[in-house]
Design a protein around this motif. Sequence first.
Motif, PDB file in Angstrom:
ATOM      1  N   PHE A   8       0.834  -1.199   0.000  1.00 25.34           N
ATOM      2  CA  PHE A   8       0.000   0.000   0.000  1.00 25.34           C
ATOM      3  C   PHE A   8       0.872   1.254   0.000  1.00 25.34           C
ATOM      4  O   PHE A   8       1.805   1.372   0.805  1.00 25.34           O
ATOM      5  N   ALA A  19      -0.867  -5.006   7.224  1.00 23.94           N
ATOM      6  CA  ALA A  19      -1.081  -5.240   5.789  1.00 23.94           C
ATOM      7  C   ALA A  19      -0.228  -6.444   5.377  1.00 23.94           C
ATOM      8  O   ALA A  19       0.853  -6.682   5.930  1.00 23.94           O
ATOM      9  N   ARG A  20      -0.737  -7.184   4.421  1.00 22.49           N
ATOM     10  CA  ARG A  20      -0.131  -8.490   4.145  1.00 22.49           C
ATOM     11  C   ARG A  20       1.231  -8.440   3.456  1.00 22.49           C
ATOM     12  O   ARG A  20       1.885  -9.467   3.340  1.00 22.49           O
ATOM     13  N   PHE A  42      -4.828   2.967  -3.735  1.00 26.36           N
ATOM     14  CA  PHE A  42      -6.062   2.182  -3.848  1.00 26.36           C
ATOM     15  C   PHE A  42      -6.600   2.254  -5.273  1.00 26.36           C
ATOM     16  O   PHE A  42      -7.096   1.270  -5.800  1.00 26.36           O
ATOM     17  N   MET A  45      -4.548   0.094  -7.660  1.00 22.95           N
ATOM     18  CA  MET A  45      -4.756  -1.342  -7.445  1.00 22.95           C
ATOM     19  C   MET A  45      -5.895  -1.897  -8.276  1.00 22.95           C
ATOM     20  O   MET A  45      -5.977  -3.088  -8.510  1.00 22.95           O
ATOM     21  N   LYS A  46      -6.818  -1.010  -8.679  1.00 22.62           N
ATOM     22  CA  LYS A  46      -7.997  -1.466  -9.424  1.00 22.62           C
ATOM     23  C   LYS A  46      -7.856  -1.187 -10.923  1.00 22.62           C
ATOM     24  O   LYS A  46      -8.795  -1.357 -11.690  1.00 22.62           O
ATOM     25  N   GLY A  57      -7.243  -7.234  -7.546  1.00 20.31           N
ATOM     26  CA  GLY A  57      -6.911  -5.829  -7.289  1.00 20.31           C
ATOM     27  C   GLY A  57      -6.446  -5.571  -5.875  1.00 20.31           C
ATOM     28  O   GLY A  57      -6.849  -4.590  -5.249  1.00 20.31           O
ATOM     29  N   GLN A  58      -5.599  -6.458  -5.371  1.00 13.15           N
ATOM     30  CA  GLN A  58      -5.124  -6.304  -3.991  1.00 13.15           C
ATOM     31  C   GLN A  58      -3.596  -6.313  -3.948  1.00 13.15           C
ATOM     32  O   GLN A  58      -2.925  -6.566  -4.945  1.00 13.15           O
ATOM     33  N   ILE A  59      -3.085  -6.059  -2.759  1.00 16.65           N
ATOM     34  CA  ILE A  59      -1.658  -6.272  -2.500  1.00 16.65           C
ATOM     35  C   ILE A  59      -1.554  -7.419  -1.488  1.00 16.65           C
ATOM     36  O   ILE A  59      -2.539  -7.664  -0.763  1.00 16.65           O
ATOM     37  N   PRO A  60      -0.461  -8.118  -1.381  1.00 17.40           N
ATOM     38  CA  PRO A  60       0.768  -7.899  -2.141  1.00 17.40           C
ATOM     39  C   PRO A  60       0.803  -8.752  -3.412  1.00 17.40           C
ATOM     40  O   PRO A  60       0.066  -9.718  -3.541  1.00 17.40           O
ATOM     41  N   GLU A  71      -1.453 -13.659  -3.735  1.00 14.31           N
ATOM     42  CA  GLU A  71      -1.846 -14.474  -2.576  1.00 14.31           C
ATOM     43  C   GLU A  71      -0.623 -14.727  -1.682  1.00 14.31           C
ATOM     44  O   GLU A  71       0.325 -15.418  -2.079  1.00 14.31           O
ATOM     45  N   THR A  72      -0.704 -14.209  -0.480  1.00 14.81           N
ATOM     46  CA  THR A  72       0.459 -14.324   0.416  1.00 14.81           C
ATOM     47  C   THR A  72       0.834 -15.778   0.701  1.00 14.81           C
ATOM     48  O   THR A  72       2.009 -16.086   0.845  1.00 14.81           O
ATOM     49  N   ARG A 173      -3.190  -9.801  14.010  1.00 14.89           N
ATOM     50  CA  ARG A 173      -4.400  -9.018  13.710  1.00 14.89           C
ATOM     51  C   ARG A 173      -5.367  -8.974  14.876  1.00 14.89           C
ATOM     52  O   ARG A 173      -6.305  -8.196  14.886  1.00 14.89           O
TER      53      ARG A 173
HETATM   54  N1  LIG Z   1      -5.970 -13.602   0.405  1.00 13.49           N
HETATM   55  C1  LIG Z   1      -5.181 -12.466  -0.001  1.00 13.49           C
HETATM   56  C2  LIG Z   1      -5.780 -11.238   0.644  1.00 13.49           C
HETATM   57  C3  LIG Z   1      -5.123  -9.982   0.136  1.00 13.49           C
HETATM   58  C4  LIG Z   1      -5.716  -8.755   0.785  1.00 13.49           C
HETATM   59  O1  LIG Z   1      -6.812  -8.788   1.381  1.00 13.49           O
HETATM   60  N2  LIG Z   1      -4.991  -7.641   0.668  1.00 13.49           N
HETATM   61  C5  LIG Z   1      -5.458  -6.416   1.268  1.00 13.49           C
HETATM   62  C6  LIG Z   1      -4.321  -5.757   2.018  1.00 13.49           C
HETATM   63  S1  LIG Z   1      -3.814  -6.703   3.410  1.00 13.49           S
HETATM   64  C7  LIG Z   1      -5.890  -5.467   0.165  1.00 13.49           C
HETATM   65  O2  LIG Z   1      -5.250  -5.346  -0.836  1.00 13.49           O
HETATM   66  N3  LIG Z   1      -7.002  -4.766   0.411  1.00 13.49           N
HETATM   67  C8  LIG Z   1      -7.501  -3.758  -0.476  1.00 13.49           C
HETATM   68  C9  LIG Z   1      -8.641  -4.247  -1.318  1.00 13.49           C
HETATM   69  O3  LIG Z   1      -9.035  -5.424  -1.203  1.00 13.49           O
HETATM   70  O4  LIG Z   1      -9.127  -3.438  -2.102  1.00 13.49           O
HETATM   71  C10 LIG Z   1      -3.714 -12.676   0.397  1.00 13.49           C
HETATM   72  O5  LIG Z   1      -3.470 -13.376   1.375  1.00 13.49           O
HETATM   73  O6  LIG Z   1      -2.811 -12.142  -0.284  1.00 13.49           O
END
Ligand SMILES: N[C@@H](CCC(=O)N[C@@H](CS)C(=O)NCC(=O)O)C(=O)O
Length: 220
Positions: A8, A19-20, A42, A45-46, A57-60, A71-72, A173
């Motif tokens: 992020f 954050a992952r 943000f 990401m999309k 559309g997520q990190i990492p 996927e972590t 968490r």
């Molecule tokens: N299952 C995914 C989950 C990834 C996830 O939820 N990432 C969050 C950050 S910790 C994210 O990008 N959230 C923003 C969003 O979903 O728009 C993983 O483990 O990588």
Amino acid sequence: MTITITAFERSPDGGRGLARDTRVRWALEETGQPYEVRLVSFQAMKEPAHLALHPFGQIPTYEDGDLSLFETGAIVFHIAERHAGLLPDDANARARAITWMFAALNTVEPPILDLVTARVFERDKPWAAQRLPLVEDRTRERLDQLSRHLNDADWLDGAFSAGDLMMVSVLLRLRASGLLDGYPNLSAYVARGEARPAYKRAFEAQLAVATGQQPRPAAS
Ligand SMILES: N[C@@H](CCC(=O)N[C@@H](CS)C(=O)NCC(=O)O)C(=O)O
């Protein structure tokens, strides 16, 4: 080729390490792999460029040459398989460490995520007061079971492994909820994870982003 991960640009947790990307940074630090970080907003990401790396559309994300992963769980497993330090050599011990990675992500993390949702995102809903105790009970049930398994051991199965890295990351968490305080052995387990030099480096690196010590991209 240097490994590049995404994180992020502005983490909603303000640098608390939740954050992952922190899990991935930790795995890279444990295995001594240099890496670069591309910060994403943000909005970015999309957009198509990031969606090509991460369909949700997520990190990492993780890029190394022509390999890109999301996927972590998959990323940490890949790092642990390629580099020494996170999985035992013995085949059975290795399979058990991988089992703990899955247990962290599939069995322990879901009620914890539910709890965070109930405490933070749903707290203004008219039914929040009824739902929260149910979610807390489900979380406690998992913590009871995990606490019994860990007992007075340092780590889940012998030496520290990717399974512990994932489990500690997931349990972190819970800190704000106070639920972990009811489990001294789990609190100590999390503290042992946080005390590892590799975790500290990972934490500091993500904190540097939140405090502006790592330059943010000009256009995002
Ligand atoms: N299952 C995914 C989950 C990834 C996830 O939820 N990432 C969050 C950050 S910790 C994210 O990008 N959230 C923003 C969003 O979903 O728009 C993983 O483990 O990588």
